[in-house]
Design a protein around this motif. Structure first.
Motif, PDB file in Angstrom:
ATOM      1  N   LYS A 228       4.913   7.955   3.913  1.00  0.00           N
ATOM      2  CA  LYS A 228       3.717   8.130   3.079  1.00  0.00           C
ATOM      3  C   LYS A 228       2.536   8.451   3.982  1.00  0.00           C
ATOM      4  O   LYS A 228       2.632   8.345   5.212  1.00  0.00           O
ATOM      5  CB  LYS A 228       3.448   6.847   2.286  1.00  0.00           C
TER       6      LYS A 228
ATOM      7  N   LYS B 179      -6.971  -0.397  -3.309  1.00  0.00           N
ATOM      8  CA  LYS B 179      -7.012  -1.191  -4.543  1.00  0.00           C
ATOM      9  C   LYS B 179      -5.857  -2.182  -4.585  1.00  0.00           C
ATOM     10  O   LYS B 179      -5.966  -3.268  -5.134  1.00  0.00           O
ATOM     11  CB  LYS B 179      -6.956  -0.278  -5.772  1.00  0.00           C
ATOM     12  N   THR B 180      -4.729  -1.803  -4.013  1.00  0.00           N
ATOM     13  CA  THR B 180      -3.542  -2.653  -4.067  1.00  0.00           C
ATOM     14  C   THR B 180      -3.560  -3.761  -3.016  1.00  0.00           C
ATOM     15  O   THR B 180      -3.024  -4.846  -3.228  1.00  0.00           O
ATOM     16  CB  THR B 180      -2.284  -1.796  -3.854  1.00  0.00           C
TER      17      THR B 180
ATOM     18  N   VAL C 175       2.418   2.372  -3.314  1.00  0.00           N
ATOM     19  CA  VAL C 175       1.614   3.066  -4.327  1.00  0.00           C
ATOM     20  C   VAL C 175       1.032   4.390  -3.831  1.00  0.00           C
ATOM     21  O   VAL C 175       0.420   5.125  -4.589  1.00  0.00           O
ATOM     22  CB  VAL C 175       0.461   2.163  -4.854  1.00  0.00           C
ATOM     23  N   CYS C 176       1.206   4.670  -2.575  1.00  0.00           N
ATOM     24  CA  CYS C 176       0.652   5.911  -2.040  1.00  0.00           C
ATOM     25  C   CYS C 176       1.401   7.099  -2.624  1.00  0.00           C
ATOM     26  O   CYS C 176       2.631   7.155  -2.567  1.00  0.00           O
ATOM     27  CB  CYS C 176       0.766   5.940  -0.511  1.00  0.00           C
ATOM     28  N   PRO C 177       0.685   8.069  -3.232  1.00  0.00           N
ATOM     29  CA  PRO C 177       1.354   9.204  -3.869  1.00  0.00           C
ATOM     30  C   PRO C 177       1.739  10.338  -2.916  1.00  0.00           C
ATOM     31  O   PRO C 177       2.413  11.283  -3.305  1.00  0.00           O
ATOM     32  CB  PRO C 177       0.303   9.707  -4.862  1.00  0.00           C
TER      33      PRO C 177
ATOM     34  N   CYS D 217      -3.914  12.191   3.875  1.00  0.00           N
ATOM     35  CA  CYS D 217      -4.430  11.282   2.858  1.00  0.00           C
ATOM     36  C   CYS D 217      -5.302  12.048   1.872  1.00  0.00           C
ATOM     37  O   CYS D 217      -6.101  12.891   2.264  1.00  0.00           O
ATOM     38  CB  CYS D 217      -5.260  10.192   3.535  1.00  0.00           C
TER      39      CYS D 217
ATOM     40  N   CYS E  47       0.837  -1.205   0.000  1.00  0.00           N
ATOM     41  CA  CYS E  47       0.000   0.000   0.000  1.00  0.00           C
ATOM     42  C   CYS E  47       0.874   1.257   0.000  1.00  0.00           C
ATOM     43  O   CYS E  47       0.645   2.188  -0.779  1.00  0.00           O
ATOM     44  CB  CYS E  47      -0.900   0.015   1.227  1.00  0.00           C
TER      45      CYS E  47
ATOM     46  N   CYS F  27      -7.233   8.900  -2.597  1.00  0.00           N
ATOM     47  CA  CYS F  27      -7.162   8.384  -3.974  1.00  0.00           C
ATOM     48  C   CYS F  27      -7.516   6.911  -4.030  1.00  0.00           C
ATOM     49  O   CYS F  27      -7.769   6.365  -5.086  1.00  0.00           O
ATOM     50  CB  CYS F  27      -5.771   8.628  -4.556  1.00  0.00           C
ATOM     51  N   LYS F  28      -7.455   6.277  -2.846  1.00  0.00           N
ATOM     52  CA  LYS F  28      -7.835   4.876  -2.680  1.00  0.00           C
ATOM     53  C   LYS F  28      -6.929   3.877  -3.389  1.00  0.00           C
ATOM     54  O   LYS F  28      -7.273   2.711  -3.548  1.00  0.00           O
ATOM     55  CB  LYS F  28      -9.307   4.661  -3.101  1.00  0.00           C
ATOM     56  N   ARG F  29      -5.750   4.327  -3.815  1.00  0.00           N
ATOM     57  CA  ARG F  29      -4.824   3.390  -4.480  1.00  0.00           C
ATOM     58  C   ARG F  29      -4.413   2.271  -3.527  1.00  0.00           C
ATOM     59  O   ARG F  29      -4.231   1.130  -3.926  1.00  0.00           O
ATOM     60  CB  ARG F  29      -3.561   4.129  -4.935  1.00  0.00           C
ATOM     61  N   CYS F  30      -4.240   2.632  -2.223  1.00  0.00           N
ATOM     62  CA  CYS F  30      -3.786   1.628  -1.260  1.00  0.00           C
ATOM     63  C   CYS F  30      -4.826   0.519  -1.151  1.00  0.00           C
ATOM     64  O   CYS F  30      -4.487  -0.667  -1.172  1.00  0.00           O
ATOM     65  CB  CYS F  30      -3.526   2.252   0.095  1.00  0.00           C
TER      66      CYS F  30
END
Lengths: 444, 169, 291
Positions: free
Chosen positions: A145, A174-175, A128-130, A166, A125, A169-172
């Motif tokens: 992050k 999704k991963t 991928v966290c931006p 935070c 997670c 973006c919810k990338r975490c």
């Protein structure tokens, strides 16, 4: 002065044989282990996402120059694995009522937005966290992050989302292959029943930006001792390369300033902070270890080397490690605007020479202070604090780990500055005092 | 500086501590931060506030009272601001000046200026030329400064002996 | 608001422009300064060093005179402000000293009971008038002129007694500079002494100290130096002449002289032509007037 928390003279009924330890640093962990190893259940509450406390961030300890994390991490595992210890991290004590033998405690378990029982600590997670923000653990020199583990050996190895940074973006989520992330998580309040409480809330460093004359906060190459620990730590933001913040160069002439934020009547800290002389010497020794070509100087009023092996360590710093000791408190620090070097003004009182000395890095060694939040804990538990803000104890000689409330004990720096061995000793002492009470729970 | 052996004594420190301003002298731990904060020390090789206090602490009464060192302090109070023990070298040197003055050790500039102030009521009567009067007039300021010179005569009478030593009240 | 303007010994003779500018600027901002007659030297440095009682009497008389008028005192000189405040503090807290001084004052029918306050110019600007009010009164702001502020030791220390600004990190002058369109410049040794009091004992040392300060200000690339004390202003000007002085002189200007033109006050009233180092470059930074 025996007073129960709800100020009602109830007959002492020893109801619970559970213990509550507040604070997951080395003292709190020691207390928890000692109580748990006698067969009692311990709730270990820690307000940050991981136990470990200060020792996790420190590089080497004095006077042995042991690796701090190496001593600490076995304890972290032991605590995590212990069947009798329940870890309540990222949690805070909100309310307490009752009396010795029968306390009712409300704990707020802050939302991590990550399920503890599902997260395996794999770290996908975070990858991928931006969002990258300055990390508290790295004293804001390094980064983390928005979803993070404070340090690699964090216990429990469960990620936490800092919702303030935070961006959703919810990338975490999704991963994550385990579905551990839950943005809808809410704080949870749990109620516990315990017989004894140990407060092990640690310390914070005095904020030396209140000394404008020393330039901390204005001059980049003036840092404090904790920032220095992270810079020399191999697991730190520079992989253990001591550098100047302004240009990343290796410093060749380092100055350490002692007695800042301690023994100072003007700043409300007249007391001696006990550990700074020794940790200052340790830091100076480490600077010479890292770079034998570097010139290292400590500016001090006294060197208080009171413990076992301390005087020998001080001598070794002078002879074997070649640290330069100057007896004289630093008056002023001025920055060279071009090179960002620092020029200090000090009187070497052994020679009565007033000197202007140029350094390329200055490390201020602040005194210790009661931590943020101790005031709150004291209010919740109705503990008395002494003038300096630390917890007051029942009696210096006969009850040095007992607070003013029966059934509540203190260890580590909660009642005053201490080094690691003394903190651990107090942890064991507090555990003993606590279990005396817990052992009565069976006999009614 | 003689090479006499000095027998340390805390008498003088006690004396200084009993004069207003000198109270905190025994708190000094000789850390040197006062000297490190002192602009006079920076500009002058011989002036070292910490050393003066050290001399008081070990009882070098004569040397300190006869010296002009305590009169070099500008009372800027940087030492006082930075001293972590709550000592004010500036205030201590004032206490020393009182003691020194009572025994007749007063630098001439202080003696003479005091004399002027206690005669005229203010410092610059002689310097107040016609030229400056005109400047003031052009600026729309009052030309007659109206300083009172009567009160200072009573101050002189009451508090000072003829050679400007402070008289016992 | 009415106040008594205590000039001290030095301002009226050596820096009358400071006096005139203070009167003009404060009048513009709603403070009426009344001439304080029949005063005497406050006793700074000389009387101060030789007799505690005499020092208290000298300042005490000024305080008692103000009490008779029922008005607070405005001191524009740092040394005077320091003397009056310190003596007020001692007189308020030491009944023996108060009785002693009052016995001397009784001959003139004066008595000190502690009713009036002593304010330094910076306090009046900051607390009584307010920096916002100064900003609102600006009609011709400066255009980013870089000004270094020198506060003065007796203005800011000892804090417990004088209570003007944080002595370790003072900001009033800097905020005033910004309020009228200047840029406040930080520099090394900002809170150090100007060296003025040293002139009595050793001019060489005094000059060395003052020159160091100017050097630090020059290194910070300031266009001008703003002051709030008579002695500081004179000293920091003086050290820029003669041996050891730096090449490009930095104009030294008292705070009301700096604020004045921005508030629309005529330069003649402020005595700017009397400044030994011309502030013309600073004045050139003034923008066109606005309605």
């Amino acid at each position: 002065m025996t007073q129960s928390m709800d100020y009602v003279e109830t007959p002492k009924k020893y109801v619970s044989d559970n213990a509550l330890v507040i604070g997951g640093g080395v003292a709190g962990m020691q207390a928890a282990l000692d109580i748990a190893n006698q067969g009692y259940k311990v709730y270990l509450v820690e307000k940050t996402p991981s136990i470990g406390g200060r020792m996790a961030a420190i590089d080497k300890t004095f006077p042995t120059l042991d690796c701090s994390a190496c001593i600490l991490t076995p304890k972290l595992s032991e605590v995590a694995r212990h069947p009798n210890i329940e870890l309540l991290t990222y949690s805070e004590v909100e309310k307490a009522t009752g009396h010795e033998g029968n306390f009712t405690i409300k704990i707020r378990r802050k939302a991590r937005y990550v399920h503890e029982d599902k997260c395996s600590g794999c770290g996908e997670c975070a990858q991928v966290c931006p969002v990258e923000v300055p990390a508290e653990f790295e004293e804001k020199i390094g980064f983390r992050k928005a979803i993070y583990l404070p340090f690699p050996q964090a216990t429990p190895a469960v990620y936490t989302i800092d919702m303030d940074t935070c961006i959703n973006c919810k990338r975490c989520a999704k991963t994550c292959t385990r579905g551990a992330i839950d943005y809808e998580m809410k704080d949870k309040v749990v109620q516990l029943n315990v017989g004894a409480i140990v407060v092990a809330t640690g310390y914070k460093l005095f904020d030396v930006s209140v000394y404008p004359r020393l330039g901390y906060g204005r001059y980049q190459n003036v840092i404090n001792a904790m920032e220095y620990e992270r810079l020399i730590n191999a697991a730190g933001p520079t992989h253990g390369h001591l550098i100047r913040i302004s240009d990343g160069k290796t410093p060749k002439d380092i100055g350490f300033i002692q007695c800042v934020g301690a023994r100072d009547v003007n700043k409300g800290v007249p007391y001696c902070s006990r550990v700074c002389c020794m940790y200052g010497v340790k830091n100076a020794v480490m600077a010479r270890e890292h770079d034998p070509e570097a010139k290292v100087t400590i500016y001090y009023a006294d060197i208080r080397a009171f413990g076992k092996g301390f005087e020998e360590f001080y001598e070794m710093a002078k002879t074997r490690f070649g640290v330069n000791f100057v007896k004289g408190r630093v008056g002023e620090v001025v920055e060279d605007s071009e090179t960002k070097d620092l020029i200090i003004e000090v009187e070497d009182i052994n020679t009565a020479q007033l000197e202007e000395v140029r350094h390329d890095l200055l490390v201020i060694c602040p005194g210790l202070q009661p931590p943020d939040g101790l005031e709150t804990i004291a209010k919740v538990l109705k503990l008395e604090q002494s003038e300096d803000g630390y917890l007051d104890i029942e009696d210096t000689f006969s009850a040095p780990v007992t607070t003013t409330i029966p059934g509540v004990f203190t260890c580590g720096c909660a009642d005053g500055p201490k080094d690691i061995p003394d903190s651990v000793t107090a942890g064991s002492a507090a555990a003993m005092r606590a279990t005396i009470i817990l052992s009565k729970a069976g006999a009614k | 500086m003689t090479n006499e052996i000095h027998t340390p004594s805390s008498e003088f420190a006690r004396e200084v501590a009993s004069v207003p301003g000198g109270e905190a002298i025994n708190k000094c731990i000789q850390c040197g931060i006062c000297t490190a904060s002192c602009m006079v020390a920076r500009a002058s090789e011989k002036y070292r506030p910490r050393k003066i206090i050290q001399k008081i602490l070990i009882g070098k009464r004569d040397e300190v009272l006869r010296s002009d060192q305590p009169w070099f302090c500008m009372t800027c109070r940087m030492c006082e601001e930075n001293c972590q023990e709550g000592v004010s070298p500036a205030e201590i040197f004032h206490a020393v000046r009182f003691i020194a003055a009572r025994e007749g050790h007063i630098p001439n500039v202080f003696r003479n200026t005091l004399d002027t102030v206690l005669t005229d009521g203010w410092l610059l009567k002689d310097a107040y030329s016609d030229f400056i009067e005109d400047e003031r007039d052009d600026l729309g300021l009052e030309v007659d400064l109206r300083f009172n010179d009567g009160f200072v005569k009573r101050v002189r009478e009451r508090y000072f002996s003829p050679d400007m030593r402070e008289a016992e009240v | 608001m009415d106040m008594l303007l205590y000039r001290g010994c030095t301002a009226p003779v050596r820096l009358p422009a400071y006096e005139a500018a203070t009167i003009a600027v404060l009048e513009k901002l709603g403070v009426n300064l009344i001439e304080f007659k029949d005063t005497n030297c406050c006793g700074a440095q000389y009387v101060e060093s030789l007799s505690r009682n005499a020092f208290a009497a000298m300042s005490g008389r000024i305080l008692a005179l103000a009490e008779k008028e029922g008005l607070d005192i405005l001191a524009i000189c740092g040394a005077c402000s320091g003397s009056l405040k310190i003596n007020k503090y001692h007189l308020d807290n030491d009944p023996t000293l108060r009785d002693e001084v009052n016995s001397l004052l009784a001959d003139e029918g004066l008595k000190y009971t502690g009713k009036v306050r002593v304010r330094h110019l910076l306090q009046v600007l900051h607390e009584d008038i307010g920096i916002d009010a100064v900003e609102r009164a600006v009609v011709r702001p400066y255009d980013g002129i870089r000004m270094a502020a020198h506060y003065g030791c007796h203005v800011t220390r000892p804090y417990e007694i004088v209570q003007v600004d944080d002595p370790e990190n003072p900001t009033i002058l800097d905020r005033l500079v910004e309020a009228v369109g200047g840029v406040a410049v930080d520099y090394a040794g900002k809170t150090r002494c100007c060296g003025g009091p040293m002139l009595a004992m050793d001019e060489g040392i005094a000059s060395a100290i003052g020159r160091q300060k100017i050097q630090n200000i020059a290194e910070a690339r300031a266009d001008g130096l703003v002051t709030a004390c008579v002695f500081c202003d004179i000293q920091l000007t003086q050290v820029q002449f003669g041996e050891g002085a730096i090449d490009k002189r930095i104009p030294v200007i008292t705070i009301p002289q700096f604020l004045g033109p921005a508030l629309g006050i005529d330069e003649d009233v402020l005595g700017l032509e009397l400044n030994k180092i011309t502030p013309s470059d600073i004045m050139a930074s003034l923008q066109e007037g606005r309605q």
